[in-house]
Design a protein around this motif. Sequence first.
Motif, PDB file in Angstrom:
ATOM      1  N   ASN A 225      23.825  33.635  60.777  1.00 39.56           N
ATOM      2  CA  ASN A 225      25.014  31.728  60.999  1.00 39.56           C
ATOM      3  C   ASN A 225      24.654  30.210  60.125  1.00 39.56           C
ATOM      4  O   ASN A 225      25.051  30.191  58.956  1.00 39.56           O
ATOM      5  N   LYS A 226      23.585  31.073  60.548  1.00 38.97           N
ATOM      6  CA  LYS A 226      22.829  29.149  59.770  1.00 38.97           C
ATOM      7  C   LYS A 226      22.075  29.028  58.310  1.00 38.97           C
ATOM      8  O   LYS A 226      22.948  28.594  57.624  1.00 38.97           O
ATOM      9  N   ASN A 227      22.119  30.388  58.006  1.00 37.95           N
ATOM     10  CA  ASN A 227      22.202  30.554  56.722  1.00 37.95           C
ATOM     11  C   ASN A 227      23.305  31.312  56.073  1.00 37.95           C
ATOM     12  O   ASN A 227      23.441  32.238  54.447  1.00 37.95           O
ATOM     13  N   HIS A 228      24.850  32.088  56.157  1.00 37.41           N
ATOM     14  CA  HIS A 228      25.125  32.543  55.410  1.00 37.41           C
ATOM     15  C   HIS A 228      25.828  32.251  54.047  1.00 37.41           C
ATOM     16  O   HIS A 228      26.032  32.934  52.957  1.00 37.41           O
ATOM     17  N   THR A 229      26.138  31.003  54.041  1.00 40.46           N
ATOM     18  CA  THR A 229      26.838  30.223  52.979  1.00 40.46           C
ATOM     19  C   THR A 229      25.293  30.374  51.712  1.00 40.46           C
ATOM     20  O   THR A 229      25.774  30.754  50.848  1.00 40.46           O
ATOM     21  N   LYS A 230      24.240  30.768  51.981  1.00 36.16           N
ATOM     22  CA  LYS A 230      22.645  31.049  50.917  1.00 36.16           C
ATOM     23  C   LYS A 230      23.225  32.568  50.013  1.00 36.16           C
ATOM     24  O   LYS A 230      23.229  32.422  49.140  1.00 36.16           O
ATOM     25  N   TYR A 231      23.509  33.697  51.753  1.00 32.17           N
ATOM     26  CA  TYR A 231      23.667  34.730  50.881  1.00 32.17           C
ATOM     27  C   TYR A 231      24.867  35.576  50.628  1.00 32.17           C
ATOM     28  O   TYR A 231      25.069  36.407  50.248  1.00 32.17           O
ATOM     29  N   HIS A 232      25.716  34.453  50.942  1.00 32.84           N
ATOM     30  CA  HIS A 232      27.225  34.736  50.679  1.00 32.84           C
ATOM     31  C   HIS A 232      28.756  34.438  49.752  1.00 32.84           C
ATOM     32  O   HIS A 232      27.990  32.884  50.855  1.00 32.84           O
ATOM     33  N   ASN A 233      29.014  34.239  49.125  1.00 32.50           N
ATOM     34  CA  ASN A 233      29.632  33.190  48.390  1.00 32.50           C
ATOM     35  C   ASN A 233      31.151  33.225  48.407  1.00 32.50           C
ATOM     36  O   ASN A 233      32.195  33.082  47.277  1.00 32.50           O
ATOM     37  N   GLY A 234      31.966  34.373  49.654  1.00 39.18           N
ATOM     38  CA  GLY A 234      33.305  33.991  49.360  1.00 39.18           C
ATOM     39  C   GLY A 234      33.862  35.571  48.116  1.00 39.18           C
ATOM     40  O   GLY A 234      33.284  36.572  48.235  1.00 39.18           O
ATOM     41  N   ALA A 235      34.735  35.187  48.072  1.00 44.35           N
ATOM     42  CA  ALA A 235      35.840  35.794  46.642  1.00 44.35           C
ATOM     43  C   ALA A 235      34.737  36.462  45.412  1.00 44.35           C
ATOM     44  O   ALA A 235      35.520  36.753  44.599  1.00 44.35           O
ATOM     45  N   THR A 236      33.335  35.098  45.509  1.00 51.65           N
ATOM     46  CA  THR A 236      33.569  35.042  44.324  1.00 51.65           C
ATOM     47  C   THR A 236      31.966  36.495  43.956  1.00 51.65           C
ATOM     48  O   THR A 236      31.835  37.001  42.962  1.00 51.65           O
ATOM     49  N   ASP A 237      32.020  36.667  45.118  1.00 57.68           N
ATOM     50  CA  ASP A 237      30.685  37.972  45.595  1.00 57.68           C
ATOM     51  C   ASP A 237      31.675  39.279  45.189  1.00 57.68           C
ATOM     52  O   ASP A 237      30.657  39.996  45.147  1.00 57.68           O
ATOM     53  N   TYR A 238      33.256  39.408  44.808  1.00 53.62           N
ATOM     54  CA  TYR A 238      34.060  40.390  44.333  1.00 53.62           C
ATOM     55  C   TYR A 238      34.562  40.667  43.137  1.00 53.62           C
ATOM     56  O   TYR A 238      34.486  39.436  42.828  1.00 53.62           O
ATOM     57  N   GLU A 239      35.003  41.936  42.737  1.00 51.85           N
ATOM     58  CA  GLU A 239      35.412  42.118  41.281  1.00 51.85           C
ATOM     59  C   GLU A 239      36.580  42.343  41.266  1.00 51.85           C
ATOM     60  O   GLU A 239      36.477  44.042  42.430  1.00 51.85           O
ATOM     61  N   GLU A 240      37.794  42.931  40.856  1.00 47.89           N
ATOM     62  CA  GLU A 240      38.688  43.549  40.707  1.00 47.89           C
ATOM     63  C   GLU A 240      38.460  45.090  40.024  1.00 47.89           C
ATOM     64  O   GLU A 240      37.520  45.314  39.663  1.00 47.89           O
ATOM     65  N   ALA A 241      38.268  45.917  40.877  1.00 48.16           N
ATOM     66  CA  ALA A 241      38.518  46.820  40.540  1.00 48.16           C
ATOM     67  C   ALA A 241      39.353  47.798  39.370  1.00 48.16           C
ATOM     68  O   ALA A 241      40.025  47.133  39.310  1.00 48.16           O
ATOM     69  N   SER A 242      38.740  48.862  38.874  1.00 49.05           N
ATOM     70  CA  SER A 242      39.238  48.671  37.689  1.00 49.05           C
ATOM     71  C   SER A 242      40.026  49.514  37.339  1.00 49.05           C
ATOM     72  O   SER A 242      40.332  49.892  38.138  1.00 49.05           O
ATOM     73  N   ALA A 243      41.678  50.058  36.793  1.00 45.54           N
ATOM     74  CA  ALA A 243      42.833  50.872  36.403  1.00 45.54           C
ATOM     75  C   ALA A 243      41.788  52.567  36.737  1.00 45.54           C
ATOM     76  O   ALA A 243      42.663  53.363  37.094  1.00 45.54           O
ATOM     77  N   GLU A 244      40.765  52.522  35.542  1.00 51.63           N
ATOM     78  CA  GLU A 244      40.071  53.413  35.065  1.00 51.63           C
ATOM     79  C   GLU A 244      39.678  54.065  37.141  1.00 51.63           C
ATOM     80  O   GLU A 244      39.652  55.317  37.101  1.00 51.63           O
ATOM     81  N   TYR A 245      39.305  53.270  37.490  1.00 46.80           N
ATOM     82  CA  TYR A 245      38.659  53.229  38.914  1.00 46.80           C
ATOM     83  C   TYR A 245      38.950  53.541  39.411  1.00 46.80           C
ATOM     84  O   TYR A 245      38.801  54.545  40.831  1.00 46.80           O
ATOM     85  N   ILE A 246      40.471  53.027  40.035  1.00 48.90           N
ATOM     86  CA  ILE A 246      41.593  53.735  40.689  1.00 48.90           C
ATOM     87  C   ILE A 246      42.056  54.205  40.537  1.00 48.90           C
ATOM     88  O   ILE A 246      42.258  55.671  41.855  1.00 48.90           O
ATOM     89  N   LYS A 247      42.152  54.954  39.986  1.00 46.52           N
ATOM     90  CA  LYS A 247      42.698  56.034  39.514  1.00 46.52           C
ATOM     91  C   LYS A 247      42.015  57.481  39.210  1.00 46.52           C
ATOM     92  O   LYS A 247      43.196  58.197  40.330  1.00 46.52           O
ATOM     93  N   GLN A 248      40.998  57.396  38.868  1.00 50.26           N
ATOM     94  CA  GLN A 248      39.670  58.269  39.294  1.00 50.26           C
ATOM     95  C   GLN A 248      39.844  58.710  41.387  1.00 50.26           C
ATOM     96  O   GLN A 248      39.854  59.280  41.877  1.00 50.26           O
ATOM     97  N   HIS A 249      39.650  57.269  42.089  1.00 43.22           N
ATOM     98  CA  HIS A 249      38.990  57.135  43.554  1.00 43.22           C
ATOM     99  C   HIS A 249      41.101  57.684  43.363  1.00 43.22           C
ATOM    100  O   HIS A 249      40.544  58.884  45.329  1.00 43.22           O
ATOM    101  N   ASN A 250      41.572  58.345  43.248  1.00 39.27           N
ATOM    102  CA  ASN A 250      43.413  57.967  43.759  1.00 39.27           C
ATOM    103  C   ASN A 250      43.162  60.153  43.883  1.00 39.27           C
ATOM    104  O   ASN A 250      43.640  61.076  44.108  1.00 39.27           O
ATOM    105  N   GLN A 251      42.317  59.770  42.294  1.00 44.27           N
ATOM    106  CA  GLN A 251      42.422  61.647  42.708  1.00 44.27           C
ATOM    107  C   GLN A 251      41.455  62.829  42.886  1.00 44.27           C
ATOM    108  O   GLN A 251      41.603  63.212  43.562  1.00 44.27           O
ATOM    109  N   LEU A 252      40.788  61.752  43.773  1.00 38.79           N
ATOM    110  CA  LEU A 252      39.378  62.099  44.393  1.00 38.79           C
ATOM    111  C   LEU A 252      39.367  61.835  46.389  1.00 38.79           C
ATOM    112  O   LEU A 252      39.213  62.476  46.906  1.00 38.79           O
TER     113      LEU A 252
END
Length: 359
Positions: free
Chosen positions: A331-358
């Motif tokens: 709780n005291k150090n979470h800003t060091k270890y996590h930076n919100g949405a910038t620590d994520y990336e949008e899944a590619s269309a190819e990834y979403i397509k393969q995920h849906n197939q599986l």
Amino acid sequence: MPPRTKNVYAAGTLILCKHKDVFYEAKINDVKDAGGPDPIYVVHYQGWHKRYDEEIPHSKTDEMFRESTKENIVQAKVERDALTKKKRKSRAEDDELRKSETGSRTTSPSDRAGSHPASIASVKGLGKAVKRKATEAGHSKEPKQLEMEMMLPKPLRHILVDDNDLVARHNLAKLPARHSVRDIVNDYTKSLGLSEENTRVDEVVVEYDNGTTTDTSLTSLVCSASGLVDYFDVLFAYQLLYKQERLQLQRIIDEQKASTEGPTSKRRRKEPVSTSSEVTEDEFKPSTVYGLPHLLRLLTRMPTLFKLSNWNDHLIKMMSNTIHDFVVFLNKNHTKYHNGATDYEEASAEYIKQHNQLS
């Protein structure tokens, strides 16, 4: 020039200091800006780890400090006991209210993670590793009386809620994380300051979210924290993943295996992870790749996991003490270890397509 504050407390003064509405025995370790208009006192709670030290301005001392007398110490203990009893009663009433609400259940993001709730001992593939650790831990066959309670502070809960929302909107954590689970736990154990000189320190104080405190040893905190990393690696694929993330995990494992085995093995599997043996092999440890959000998913599930284990009360209490102290650190150090949405990336269309197939 602002006037110099009168009646400044000296370093080394014993006091009672307010922490979360109640007073504890404390000591002023340092005085910052002693000659200024509002000196700052660095307060250390007696017997507590230094991470709980607080800085109190002189202007707040009428509210925050009491004289360290025998009468005040006794009165402070009475007030702490009364507050603890009140919080326990309130929590019990909340639990009864939730149970009485038909068609509803309390969930956390990890409950909706597409995991498979099952007994730890019966999960396919955990096998010898878990059984060996349980045996070494000295488990008891007798029914457990001790249960662990877990309530994350608001900043950490917000991370979990945002994590759930981002993954639901086809975002994936950037991997490897800037700070892996193993890195975070290593930072925590270093913060404990365990050394050859203090390995025999008998007790440090750990504060629980309901205001109660308990004593434990630095050595047990370090050992239990290392055990959390093992728990994370063993349970990761079954308990800590959203279904949208399983393909990402499989790709990471495939890439790592390909780089280890050479060019002839560079092919990608066509199905998501289904057995623990694929995830817990020596060449891949999730704790070296995933970061804070996935670690928080584990922490929220620990009370349930303890109920399903066959550990005795002593081991559960030791791990519970460590988790609560670890949560204070996070709780005291979470800003060091996590930076919100910038620590994520949008899944590619190819990834979403393969995920849906599986799916």
